[in-house]
Design a protein around this motif. Structure first.
Motif, mmCIF file in Angstrom:
data_model
loop_
_atom_site.group_PDB
_atom_site.id
_atom_site.type_symbol
_atom_site.label_atom_id
_atom_site.label_comp_id
_atom_site.label_asym_id
_atom_site.label_seq_id
_atom_site.Cartn_x
_atom_site.Cartn_y
_atom_site.Cartn_z
ATOM 1 N N TYR A 158 0.786 -1.063 -0.200
ATOM 2 C CA TYR A 158 0.186 -0.088 0.085
ATOM 3 C C TYR A 158 1.008 1.072 0.083
ATOM 4 O O TYR A 158 2.066 1.247 0.385
ATOM 5 N N ALA A 159 0.445 2.550 -0.500
ATOM 6 C CA ALA A 159 1.132 3.682 -0.725
ATOM 7 C C ALA A 159 0.171 4.763 -0.327
ATOM 8 O O ALA A 159 -0.811 4.733 -0.137
ATOM 9 N N PHE A 160 0.935 5.778 0.289
ATOM 10 C CA PHE A 160 0.541 7.095 0.830
ATOM 11 C C PHE A 160 0.085 7.937 -0.503
ATOM 12 O O PHE A 160 0.651 7.970 -1.453
ATOM 13 N N VAL A 161 -1.311 8.439 -0.475
ATOM 14 C CA VAL A 161 -1.645 9.435 -1.769
ATOM 15 C C VAL A 161 -1.942 10.573 -0.769
ATOM 16 O O VAL A 161 -3.159 10.849 -0.233
ATOM 17 N N ALA A 162 -1.082 11.627 -0.829
ATOM 18 C CA ALA A 162 -1.422 12.979 -0.184
ATOM 19 C C ALA A 162 -2.223 13.741 -1.080
ATOM 20 O O ALA A 162 -2.324 13.885 -2.244
ATOM 21 N N THR A 163 -3.039 14.228 -0.121
ATOM 22 C CA THR A 163 -3.975 15.383 -0.450
ATOM 23 C C THR A 163 -3.374 16.436 -1.226
ATOM 24 O O THR A 163 -3.603 17.267 -2.552
ATOM 25 N N ASP A 164 -2.224 17.219 -0.485
ATOM 26 C CA ASP A 164 -1.406 18.073 -0.987
ATOM 27 C C ASP A 164 0.082 17.625 -1.359
ATOM 28 O O ASP A 164 0.787 17.259 -0.759
ATOM 29 N N PRO A 165 0.176 17.947 -2.605
ATOM 30 C CA PRO A 165 1.320 17.356 -3.225
ATOM 31 C C PRO A 165 2.749 18.127 -2.175
ATOM 32 O O PRO A 165 3.914 17.501 -2.398
ATOM 33 N N SER A 166 2.549 19.162 -1.802
ATOM 34 C CA SER A 166 3.664 19.806 -1.325
ATOM 35 C C SER A 166 4.104 19.141 -0.014
ATOM 36 O O SER A 166 5.189 19.288 0.560
ATOM 37 N N ASP A 167 3.151 18.116 0.398
ATOM 38 C CA ASP A 167 3.411 17.129 1.560
ATOM 39 C C ASP A 167 4.471 15.960 1.286
ATOM 40 O O ASP A 167 5.012 15.482 2.123
ATOM 41 N N VAL A 168 4.596 15.855 0.172
ATOM 42 C CA VAL A 168 5.496 14.635 -0.334
ATOM 43 C C VAL A 168 7.073 15.251 -0.279
ATOM 44 O O VAL A 168 7.245 16.239 -1.052
ATOM 45 N N ILE A 169 7.734 14.646 0.469
ATOM 46 C CA ILE A 169 9.330 15.063 0.273
ATOM 47 C C ILE A 169 10.299 14.177 -0.601
ATOM 48 O O ILE A 169 11.321 14.291 -0.779
ATOM 49 N N ALA A 170 9.617 12.858 -0.702
ATOM 50 C CA ALA A 170 10.354 11.931 -1.637
ATOM 51 C C ALA A 170 9.521 10.944 -2.370
ATOM 52 O O ALA A 170 8.354 10.510 -1.616
ATOM 53 N N THR A 171 9.899 10.357 -3.353
ATOM 54 C CA THR A 171 9.118 9.391 -4.240
ATOM 55 C C THR A 171 10.166 8.211 -4.633
ATOM 56 O O THR A 171 11.392 8.343 -4.416
ATOM 57 N N THR A 172 9.644 7.236 -5.248
ATOM 58 C CA THR A 172 10.446 6.038 -5.796
ATOM 59 C C THR A 172 9.577 5.684 -7.018
ATOM 60 O O THR A 172 8.273 6.252 -7.146
ATOM 61 N N ASP A 173 10.193 4.989 -7.848
ATOM 62 C CA ASP A 173 9.491 4.574 -9.189
ATOM 63 C C ASP A 173 9.417 2.982 -8.906
ATOM 64 O O ASP A 173 10.293 2.437 -9.027
ATOM 65 N N TYR A 174 8.141 2.579 -8.796
ATOM 66 C CA TYR A 174 7.805 1.269 -8.667
ATOM 67 C C TYR A 174 6.459 0.846 -9.666
ATOM 68 O O TYR A 174 5.362 0.832 -9.050
ATOM 69 N N GLY A 175 6.800 0.875 -10.777
ATOM 70 C CA GLY A 175 5.453 0.856 -11.860
ATOM 71 C C GLY A 175 4.842 1.997 -11.803
ATOM 72 O O GLY A 175 3.571 2.025 -12.097
ATOM 73 N N GLY A 176 5.415 3.259 -11.677
ATOM 74 C CA GLY A 176 4.722 4.378 -11.502
ATOM 75 C C GLY A 176 5.535 5.373 -10.188
ATOM 76 O O GLY A 176 6.201 4.557 -9.258
ATOM 77 N N PRO A 177 5.159 6.610 -10.152
ATOM 78 C CA PRO A 177 5.500 7.258 -9.077
ATOM 79 C C PRO A 177 4.791 6.683 -7.797
ATOM 80 O O PRO A 177 3.614 6.681 -7.748
ATOM 81 N N VAL A 178 5.724 6.355 -6.616
ATOM 82 C CA VAL A 178 5.091 6.320 -5.460
ATOM 83 C C VAL A 178 5.724 7.386 -4.377
ATOM 84 O O VAL A 178 6.815 7.317 -4.227
ATOM 85 N N THR A 179 4.971 7.539 -3.539
ATOM 86 C CA THR A 179 5.250 8.422 -2.379
ATOM 87 C C THR A 179 5.883 7.661 -1.361
ATOM 88 O O THR A 179 5.284 6.648 -0.828
ATOM 89 N N VAL A 180 7.023 7.926 -0.956
ATOM 90 C CA VAL A 180 7.902 7.143 0.084
ATOM 91 C C VAL A 180 8.240 8.059 1.262
ATOM 92 O O VAL A 180 8.899 7.532 2.105
ATOM 93 N N ALA A 181 7.935 9.450 1.258
ATOM 94 C CA ALA A 181 8.308 10.079 2.346
ATOM 95 C C ALA A 181 7.506 11.348 2.467
ATOM 96 O O ALA A 181 7.192 12.025 1.237
ATOM 97 N N VAL A 182 6.877 11.726 3.502
ATOM 98 C CA VAL A 182 5.910 12.691 3.734
ATOM 99 C C VAL A 182 6.424 13.680 4.889
ATOM 100 O O VAL A 182 7.036 13.418 5.763
ATOM 101 N N ARG A 183 6.138 15.089 5.048
ATOM 102 C CA ARG A 183 6.315 16.028 6.069
ATOM 103 C C ARG A 183 5.114 17.015 6.101
ATOM 104 O O ARG A 183 4.668 17.579 5.025
ATOM 105 N N ARG A 184 4.454 17.043 7.180
ATOM 106 C CA ARG A 184 3.710 18.453 7.640
ATOM 107 C C ARG A 184 4.206 18.943 8.867
ATOM 108 O O ARG A 184 3.772 18.276 9.928
ATOM 109 N N GLY A 185 4.588 20.138 8.885
ATOM 110 C CA GLY A 185 4.993 20.628 10.233
ATOM 111 C C GLY A 185 6.042 19.854 10.857
ATOM 112 O O GLY A 185 7.194 19.364 10.276
#
Length: 214
Positions: A158-185
């Motif tokens: 399973y993968a994180f789908v952030a509502t606000d793209p600015s909360d995504v601080i890193a991605t990887t490619d696994y059959g497409g872009p996957v969020t792998v790190a987030v930050r808010r505050g």
């Protein structure tokens, strides 16, 4: 520095504690919600099912206590693997008639947690092993000294789908872009396991501990 590793019944607690000790921090396995307040910052591990982990947080009285630490006391928090997923509003894995969107999460980083297959991934699942990350457009202190293309260790379906793209601080490619790190505050999350990611993972944990909030 005292780092509270939240022990709610799941997670790679030993691996995380050993990594923190190697960084000369003092890991504290916190098995009562009231004891979180005695630490400088918190780490929320997690393995297995979003639904099971969320249930354990609720049943153990952790959910409201963690929210209080983060919102009322501005306690820095790092979620790892399912611990990152729990930062979302909900996980679709637990959809029921009572919760049609899925199982509620902590709601620190707006978004959902969806199966990689529904996100268009046609590669073998779960995604297990080493994969390189790409940092977000806005640099984040969590990745100081860690260049694009650095490999981290993953195990997830399973993968994180952030509502606000600015909360995504890193991605990887696994059959497409996957969020792998987030930050808010003062809340961060990594889908990969830094405690199992060799030198780069230890650097990331050191960056978290070195943050001004800690």
């Amino acid at each position: 520095m005292k780092v509270g590793v939240i022990d709610y019944g799941v997670g790679n607690l030993g691996s995380v504690a050993r990594a923190l000790e190697a960084l000369r921090a003092t890991p504290v396995l916190v098995d009562r919600p009231v004891d979180m307040h005695l630490n400088d910052c918190l780490i929320l591990p997690g393995v297995g099912s979003f639904t099971d982990c969320a249930r354990l947080l609720d049943e153990g009285g952790w959910t409201d206590a963690i929210k209080q630490e983060v919102h009322a006391f501005a306690r820095p928090l790092l979620g790892i693997c399912v611990g990152m997923q729990l930062l979302a509003d909900f996980g679709t894995e637990g959809a029921t008639s009572h919760h049609p969107r899925g199982t509620p999460g902590l709601g620190f980083v707006p978004g959902s947690v969806d199966h990689l297959g529904t996100l268009g991934c046609t590669l073998r699942l779960p995604h297990v092993g080493w994969n390189e990350i790409t940092r977000g457009e806005t640099p984040d202190s969590l990745f100081d000294g860690i260049p694009d293309g650095t490999d981290f260790y993953f195990t997830h379906s399973y993968a994180f789908v952030a509502t606000d793209p600015s909360d995504v601080i890193a991605t990887t490619d696994y059959g497409g872009p996957v969020t792998v790190a987030v930050r808010r505050g003062h809340v961060w999350g990594t889908q990969f396991h830094p405690e199992k990611s060799s030198r780069a993972g230890f650097r990331l944990l050191a960056n978290f501990l070195a943050g001004p909030q800690c």
